[in-house]
Design a protein around this motif. Structure first.
Motif, PDB file in Angstrom:
ATOM      1  N   ASP A   7       0.853  -1.188   0.000  1.00  0.00           N
ATOM      2  CA  ASP A   7       0.000   0.000   0.000  1.00  0.00           C
ATOM      3  C   ASP A   7       0.886   1.235   0.000  1.00  0.00           C
ATOM      4  O   ASP A   7       1.760   1.370   0.851  1.00  0.00           O
ATOM      5  N   ASP A   9       0.318   4.102   0.913  1.00  0.00           N
ATOM      6  CA  ASP A   9       0.151   4.908   2.121  1.00  0.00           C
ATOM      7  C   ASP A   9       1.053   4.429   3.265  1.00  0.00           C
ATOM      8  O   ASP A   9       1.157   5.094   4.290  1.00  0.00           O
ATOM      9  N   PHE A  11       0.523   1.587   4.945  1.00  0.00           N
ATOM     10  CA  PHE A  11      -0.231   0.611   5.735  1.00  0.00           C
ATOM     11  C   PHE A  11      -1.583   0.389   5.053  1.00  0.00           C
ATOM     12  O   PHE A  11      -1.989   1.171   4.201  1.00  0.00           O
ATOM     13  N   THR A  12      -2.246  -0.675   5.445  1.00  0.00           N
ATOM     14  CA  THR A  12      -3.641  -0.882   5.034  1.00  0.00           C
ATOM     15  C   THR A  12      -4.442  -1.273   6.262  1.00  0.00           C
ATOM     16  O   THR A  12      -3.884  -1.723   7.261  1.00  0.00           O
ATOM     17  N   ASN A  13      -5.739  -1.086   6.188  1.00  0.00           N
ATOM     18  CA  ASN A  13      -6.608  -1.381   7.326  1.00  0.00           C
ATOM     19  C   ASN A  13      -7.165  -2.797   7.255  1.00  0.00           C
ATOM     20  O   ASN A  13      -7.646  -3.221   6.209  1.00  0.00           O
ATOM     21  N   ARG A  15     -10.132  -4.941   8.321  1.00  0.00           N
ATOM     22  CA  ARG A  15     -11.514  -4.581   8.671  1.00  0.00           C
ATOM     23  C   ARG A  15     -12.332  -5.786   9.126  1.00  0.00           C
ATOM     24  O   ARG A  15     -12.064  -6.915   8.744  1.00  0.00           O
ATOM     25  N   ILE A  24     -12.237  -0.803  11.887  1.00  0.00           N
ATOM     26  CA  ILE A  24     -10.829  -1.149  11.669  1.00  0.00           C
ATOM     27  C   ILE A  24     -10.333  -1.938  12.880  1.00  0.00           C
ATOM     28  O   ILE A  24     -10.379  -1.463  14.007  1.00  0.00           O
ATOM     29  N   GLN A  26      -7.154  -3.445  12.885  1.00  0.00           N
ATOM     30  CA  GLN A  26      -5.698  -3.271  13.005  1.00  0.00           C
ATOM     31  C   GLN A  26      -5.213  -2.563  11.752  1.00  0.00           C
ATOM     32  O   GLN A  26      -5.806  -2.700  10.689  1.00  0.00           O
ATOM     33  N   LYS A  27      -4.131  -1.813  11.886  1.00  0.00           N
ATOM     34  CA  LYS A  27      -3.442  -1.268  10.715  1.00  0.00           C
ATOM     35  C   LYS A  27      -2.268  -2.197  10.431  1.00  0.00           C
ATOM     36  O   LYS A  27      -1.481  -2.498  11.326  1.00  0.00           O
ATOM     37  N   VAL A  56      -9.182  -7.389   3.982  1.00  0.00           N
ATOM     38  CA  VAL A  56      -8.467  -6.318   3.288  1.00  0.00           C
ATOM     39  C   VAL A  56      -8.866  -6.386   1.816  1.00  0.00           C
ATOM     40  O   VAL A  56      -9.190  -7.454   1.297  1.00  0.00           O
ATOM     41  N   LYS A  60      -4.568  -4.807  -2.146  1.00  0.00           N
ATOM     42  CA  LYS A  60      -3.581  -4.486  -1.104  1.00  0.00           C
ATOM     43  C   LYS A  60      -2.716  -5.683  -0.736  1.00  0.00           C
ATOM     44  O   LYS A  60      -1.807  -5.567   0.091  1.00  0.00           O
TER      45      LYS A  60
END
Length: 64
Positions: A7, A9, A11-13, A15, A24, A26-27, A56, A60
């Protein structure tokens, strides 16, 4: 199947449910390994190295 989180960014979440509005749990940091438990559909069920299970978005996860 094992995969790696990718990802831009960083990190990814992880869910609770199969949608982007879900809680969420955990990241997950990019580069982290996850176990793919179910890869049917757009949201994949994965388990983190900490043992947490959640969803996820399929883009990702890079499967080795």
């Amino acid at each position: 199947i094992f995969g790696k989180i990718v990802d831009k960014d960083g990190f990814t979440n992880l869910r609770k449910e199969k949608n982007s509005l879900s809680e969420i749990l955990q990241k997950i940091i990019s580069g982290s390994q996850v176990e793919v438990l179910d890869n049917s559909g757009d949201w994949w069920l994965v388990q983190t190295k900490e043992g947490k299970k959640g969803y996820v978005f399929k883009t990702k996860v890079m499967v080795k």
